[in-house]
Design a protein around this motif. Structure first.
Motif, PDB file in Angstrom:
ATOM      1  N   ALA A 104       0.989  -1.205   0.181  1.00 39.62           N
ATOM      2  CA  ALA A 104      -0.039  -0.086   0.189  1.00 39.62           C
ATOM      3  C   ALA A 104       0.851   1.348   0.008  1.00 39.62           C
ATOM      4  N   ARG A 105       1.895   1.150   0.780  1.00 41.48           N
ATOM      5  CA  ARG A 105       2.792   2.282   0.689  1.00 41.48           C
ATOM      6  C   ARG A 105       3.389   2.794  -0.361  1.00 41.48           C
ATOM      7  N   VAL A 106       3.724   1.885  -1.205  1.00 38.53           N
ATOM      8  CA  VAL A 106       4.218   2.305  -2.638  1.00 38.53           C
ATOM      9  C   VAL A 106       3.377   2.679  -3.570  1.00 38.53           C
ATOM     10  N   GLY A 107       2.090   2.698  -3.218  1.00 38.09           N
ATOM     11  CA  GLY A 107       0.851   3.096  -3.990  1.00 38.09           C
ATOM     12  C   GLY A 107       0.569   1.820  -5.136  1.00 38.09           C
ATOM     13  N   TYR A 108       0.812   0.574  -4.746  1.00 40.76           N
ATOM     14  CA  TYR A 108       0.303  -0.486  -5.641  1.00 40.76           C
ATOM     15  C   TYR A 108      -1.314  -0.659  -5.658  1.00 40.76           C
ATOM     16  N   LEU A 109      -2.003  -0.329  -6.898  1.00 42.34           N
ATOM     17  CA  LEU A 109      -3.402  -0.401  -6.658  1.00 42.34           C
ATOM     18  C   LEU A 109      -4.203  -1.902  -6.854  1.00 42.34           C
ATOM     19  N   GLY A 110      -3.418  -2.786  -6.929  1.00 38.06           N
ATOM     20  CA  GLY A 110      -3.841  -4.139  -6.945  1.00 38.06           C
ATOM     21  C   GLY A 110      -4.128  -4.815  -5.093  1.00 38.06           C
ATOM     22  N   ALA A 111      -4.146  -5.975  -5.343  1.00 36.03           N
ATOM     23  CA  ALA A 111      -3.951  -6.874  -4.108  1.00 36.03           C
ATOM     24  C   ALA A 111      -2.945  -7.665  -4.028  1.00 36.03           C
ATOM     25  N   LEU A 112      -2.621  -7.447  -2.690  1.00 36.80           N
ATOM     26  CA  LEU A 112      -1.101  -8.570  -2.616  1.00 36.80           C
ATOM     27  C   LEU A 112      -1.686  -9.969  -2.383  1.00 36.80           C
ATOM     28  N   VAL A 113      -0.785 -10.789  -3.089  1.00 36.21           N
ATOM     29  CA  VAL A 113      -1.300 -12.261  -3.194  1.00 36.21           C
ATOM     30  C   VAL A 113      -0.452 -12.917  -2.400  1.00 36.21           C
ATOM     31  N   GLY A 114       0.838 -12.475  -2.221  1.00 34.62           N
ATOM     32  CA  GLY A 114       1.964 -13.069  -1.333  1.00 34.62           C
ATOM     33  C   GLY A 114       3.365 -12.560  -1.356  1.00 34.62           C
ATOM     34  N   GLU A 115       4.090 -12.918  -0.566  1.00 35.58           N
ATOM     35  CA  GLU A 115       5.529 -12.563  -0.299  1.00 35.58           C
ATOM     36  C   GLU A 115       6.384 -13.715   0.064  1.00 35.58           C
ATOM     37  N   ASN A 116       7.609 -13.871  -0.699  1.00 32.80           N
ATOM     38  CA  ASN A 116       8.279 -14.909  -0.438  1.00 32.80           C
ATOM     39  C   ASN A 116       9.780 -14.171  -0.034  1.00 32.80           C
ATOM     40  N   ILE A 117      10.402 -14.697   1.153  1.00 36.36           N
ATOM     41  CA  ILE A 117      11.662 -13.967   1.537  1.00 36.36           C
ATOM     42  C   ILE A 117      12.775 -15.056   1.797  1.00 36.36           C
ATOM     43  N   SER A 118      13.922 -14.866   1.641  1.00 37.47           N
ATOM     44  CA  SER A 118      15.100 -15.596   1.812  1.00 37.47           C
ATOM     45  C   SER A 118      16.264 -14.978   2.374  1.00 37.47           C
ATOM     46  N   GLU A 119      17.155 -15.567   3.247  1.00 37.14           N
ATOM     47  CA  GLU A 119      18.479 -15.157   3.598  1.00 37.14           C
ATOM     48  C   GLU A 119      19.320 -16.214   3.085  1.00 37.14           C
ATOM     49  N   THR A 120      20.242 -16.075   2.181  1.00 39.55           N
ATOM     50  CA  THR A 120      21.017 -16.878   1.661  1.00 39.55           C
ATOM     51  C   THR A 120      22.500 -16.472   1.000  1.00 39.55           C
TER      52      THR A 120
END
Length: 190
Positions: A104-120
């Motif tokens: 929302a902060r970056v102004g994306y006008l769609g819906a979030l589907v998901g987020e993947n993260i990794s430390e590697t």
């Protein structure tokens, strides 16, 4: 004669220099990884390589292709850097923000589907492979409703990489998160 000996020694030195050194092996018998150093000039190549790879996996899963989205790239980059600052891979920002908040902060006008993260220390393709091995992160990548993708990272000076992939759906209404309450997130006081 001296010339022949010098040429022989030179040839031997060149052969030794050209010979491949065997890969160092870890305790598991597998070759130790080489440091994957990302240069500033690699940004678009890495993002498009990841996009192509994600779209190939989505096609195999029967989902439509996604496109890179600059706003989701910005949300991913912000979170990758913030995870490095926090020194932990998790979905909440140092200010308590969630993936919904960041999108929302970056102004994306769609819906979030998901987020993947990794430390590697692995490449983006190795990281994508690891995500595909887990049902929850694979679901984010292959979600049929996704239409947009953001992908970014932060690499520390020691080579550790904090990867973030964000998938969004611009075909529906935006999902707005609740405001973040003001809180001291520095930890409990005694």
């Amino acid at each position: 004669m001296l010339r022949s000996i010098c040429l022989s020694v030179l040839a031997s030195v060149l052969l030794v220099a050209c010979a491949e050194t065997p890969a160092q092996l870890g305790p598991d018998g597998k070759p130790l990884p080489k440091l994957y150093r990302i240069r500033a000039s690699d940004v678009s190549a890495i993002q498009f390589r990841m996009l192509d790879s994600v779209n190939a996996l989505r096609q195999a899963a029967g989902s439509d292709q996604v496109q890179l989205n600059a706003q989701l790239n910005a949300a991913a980059a912000t979170h990758a850097r913030d995870m490095a600052v926090q020194n932990r891979p998790w979905h909440f920002g140092s200010d308590g923000s969630s993936p919904l908040d960041r999108v929302a902060r970056v102004g994306y006008l769609g819906a979030l589907v998901g987020e993947n993260i990794s430390e590697t220390y692995e490449t983006e393709i190795e990281t994508l492979g690891a995500w595909m091995e887990q049902p929850d992160t694979r679901r984010v990548i292959t979600a049929p409703e996704a239409s947009d993708m953001g992908f970014a990272w932060f690499q520390e000076s020691n080579g550790k990489i904090w990867w973030t992939l964000v998938m969004g759906d611009s075909s529906g209404p935006q999902v707005v998160s609740a405001p973040i309450p003001s809180a001291d997130l520095s930890g409990p006081t005694q």
